[in-house]
Design an enzyme around this catalytic site. Sequence first.
Site, PDB file in Angstrom:
ATOM      1  N   PHE A 102     -11.698  -7.471  14.275  1.00 44.95           N
ATOM      2  CA  PHE A 102     -10.647  -8.097  13.190  1.00 44.95           C
ATOM      3  C   PHE A 102     -10.071  -6.941  12.291  1.00 44.95           C
ATOM      4  CE2 PHE A 102      -9.139 -10.286   9.190  1.00 44.95           C
ATOM      5  CZ  PHE A 102      -7.981 -10.674   9.836  1.00 44.95           C
ATOM      6  N   GLN A 103      -9.105  -6.585  11.931  1.00 48.08           N
ATOM      7  CA  GLN A 103      -8.430  -5.587  11.260  1.00 48.08           C
ATOM      8  C   GLN A 103      -9.273  -4.255  11.404  1.00 48.08           C
ATOM      9  OE1 GLN A 103      -8.488  -7.098   7.022  1.00 48.08           O
ATOM     10  NE2 GLN A 103      -6.419  -7.830   7.514  1.00 48.08           N
TER      11      GLN A 103
ATOM     12  N   MET B 262      23.951   9.175   2.829  1.00 51.64           N
ATOM     13  CA  MET B 262      23.797  10.507   3.593  1.00 51.64           C
ATOM     14  C   MET B 262      23.988  10.379   4.956  1.00 51.64           C
ATOM     15  SD  MET B 262      23.271  13.515   3.094  1.00 51.64           S
ATOM     16  CE  MET B 262      22.454  14.334   1.632  1.00 51.64           C
TER      17      MET B 262
ATOM     18  N   LYS C  10     -17.881  -1.124   6.135  1.00 46.60           N
ATOM     19  CA  LYS C  10     -18.313  -2.124   5.185  1.00 46.60           C
ATOM     20  C   LYS C  10     -19.863  -2.221   4.778  1.00 46.60           C
ATOM     21  CE  LYS C  10     -17.436  -6.942   3.951  1.00 46.60           C
ATOM     22  NZ  LYS C  10     -16.605  -8.310   4.189  1.00 46.60           N
TER      23      LYS C  10
ATOM     24  N   GLU D  40       0.748  -1.413  -0.219  1.00 52.04           N
ATOM     25  CA  GLU D  40      -0.014  -0.110  -0.040  1.00 52.04           C
ATOM     26  C   GLU D  40       0.978   1.439  -0.027  1.00 52.04           C
ATOM     27  OE1 GLU D  40      -0.448  -2.521   1.832  1.00 52.04           O
ATOM     28  OE2 GLU D  40      -2.554  -3.398   1.604  1.00 52.04           O
TER      29      GLU D  40
END
Length: 601
Positions: A134-135, A500, A184, A72
């Site tokens: 969940f999630q 760097m 959802k 993602e």
Amino acid sequence: MPGVTPSSPAEASSATRNEPMTEKMTGAQALVRALEQVGVDTVFGIPGGAILPAYDPLYDSTKVRHVLVRHEQGAGHAAEGYAQATGRVGVCMATSGPGATNLVTPIADAYMDSVPIVAITGQVASPLIGTDAFQEADISGITMPITKHNFLVTSADDIPRTIAEAFHVASTGRPGPVLVDISKDALQSTTTFSWPPVMQLPGYRPVTRPHSKQIREAARLMTEAKRPVFYVGGGVHKAHASTELLELAELTGIPVVTTLMARGTFPDSHPQHMGMPGMHGSVSAVGALQRADLLIALGTRFDDRVTGQLSSFAPHAKVIHADIDPAEISKNRHADVPIVGDCREVIGDLITAVRAEQADGRKGDYSEWWRLLNGYKETYPLGYEEFADGSLAPQYVMERLSALVGADAIYAAGVGQHQMWAAQFIKYENPGTFLNSGGAGTMGYAVPAAMGAKMGRPDKVVWAVDGDGCFQMTNQELATCAIEGVPIKVAVINNGNLGMVRQWQTLFYDERYSNTDLQRVKRIPDFVKLAEAYGCVGLRCERPEDVDETIRKAMEITDVPVVVDFVVHQDAMVWPMVAAGTSNDDINYARDMAPNWEGGE
Ligand SMILES: Cc1ncc(C[n+]2csc(CCOP(=O)(O)OP(=O)(O)O)c2C)c(N)n1
Ligand SMILES: [Mg+2]
């Protein structure tokens, strides 16, 4: 913003006047329809449980292409690259919980660099919100401080309006990321889709027209000043004002510096261009700001990487500060003439006001100033060390890329030494051709941003200039590029180190190289083999004499992505440098080498 994304739903509807205005459908279908209506053609994302209802109608959309990324974070940076290269809103999509939290870094990145993106995330069903389902992650809470605005939508009826609002907020005023988190059950339930929706954004009215009194005062100061400088930031390109900037600069004869985010907004080849200011800016740009008696700051935010120690920044200068975001004005440095407005309008009005001054016989005389500045330019040009053992200097790779690929291409850099060399040694002539993570400094930006840019501008050659460290953070998107037919080119500047950080260890930590060695001798991973494993062409170049041919070979391959492993010397350093927190007056153009400011005067 001009372009396909309409700034209001009313504009969007005019293109699709013949479609039915209301229709029964699910929230998920309404989401996809709304995306189509606002003109979205590309969405970068990964599905999962909570967002799954949206992926079903997306499968049927003939207008919206969904690009299945591999992480993602890649989706978010791709949306940024798409937005930066096209001037339109970039879109990314993820599921709830870990899918959404993987978007946090690119959202923060877009916030810091004012990039218009809309992130759409699935959320657990509304009765489960707050139950540690969940999630479940409170992504709107998590992203509150790093979004321009965010929404939690729990009713299908609110989806089209929210999408219209999200695109409007992301793309107007100071652009930025907007998150739309949709439960959802909202995606699954039924609604009546109607378009255009009536937006409900009370109090959101960005000021774009500058105040005429301030403009007149600014023009007067510009005429009176002896040592003025245009300090140009990323906001000028975002306002599509580079043509106006060129006109104002030539009308006045005032020197211009372009920040990291503004590279290309004013042509590097123009004699009035002094270079990039800041920690790794040119002596001429830094010297111009330090010695100025007037800064005309346009769409820029006095970032600490530009100002160095704030109290000693441009100590003799009055400040005209124009920005569309009133919160930026006098945030870090007091503005004597504050101007709130869109940079295109501001610069346009300044042109008119300066013309009026000139018509009245008042014209600035900057001849003494130019004598001094031209002295800086001649005495302290950008340079670099070449290595006696015949190994490759990274800066040389940039110079040859610039010469052989040219200024029509789009370059996307990672974060580190290679980013600074790309900013310094590639010559930019056109706005929006150098994409990088300026505010957040996000390693891993380059490859996915280049992918997004190439999808938005398939007509352009797009090069990612990446570090060997950065590349290992997001190179999985090469799989996406190879599968989706996005033939970007990647120049990995392989110095075997987190260069760097190593540079700071060299300078400030007594050469104690704690955890910056990426163990290049072991060639883990082998970038050529890695490229091949991803269905790309892999090339390697280790000697200066092979650079041109390697770049030519990479340019000849136009059907698949190409990765070039440029194996460079590990000791190359970025110069000039102003050590963090110190005064810009103490800039070094090489180790222990400071310019003689008076010498030029
Ligand atoms: C996500 C992230 N983690 C850590 C850092 C700190 N950091 C800044 S530059 C840098 C080194 C980058 O290494 P590389 O990609 O090899 O570039 P180089 O400097 O060698 O050109 C690191 C670790 C960062 N900017 N971003
Ligand atoms: Mg490196």
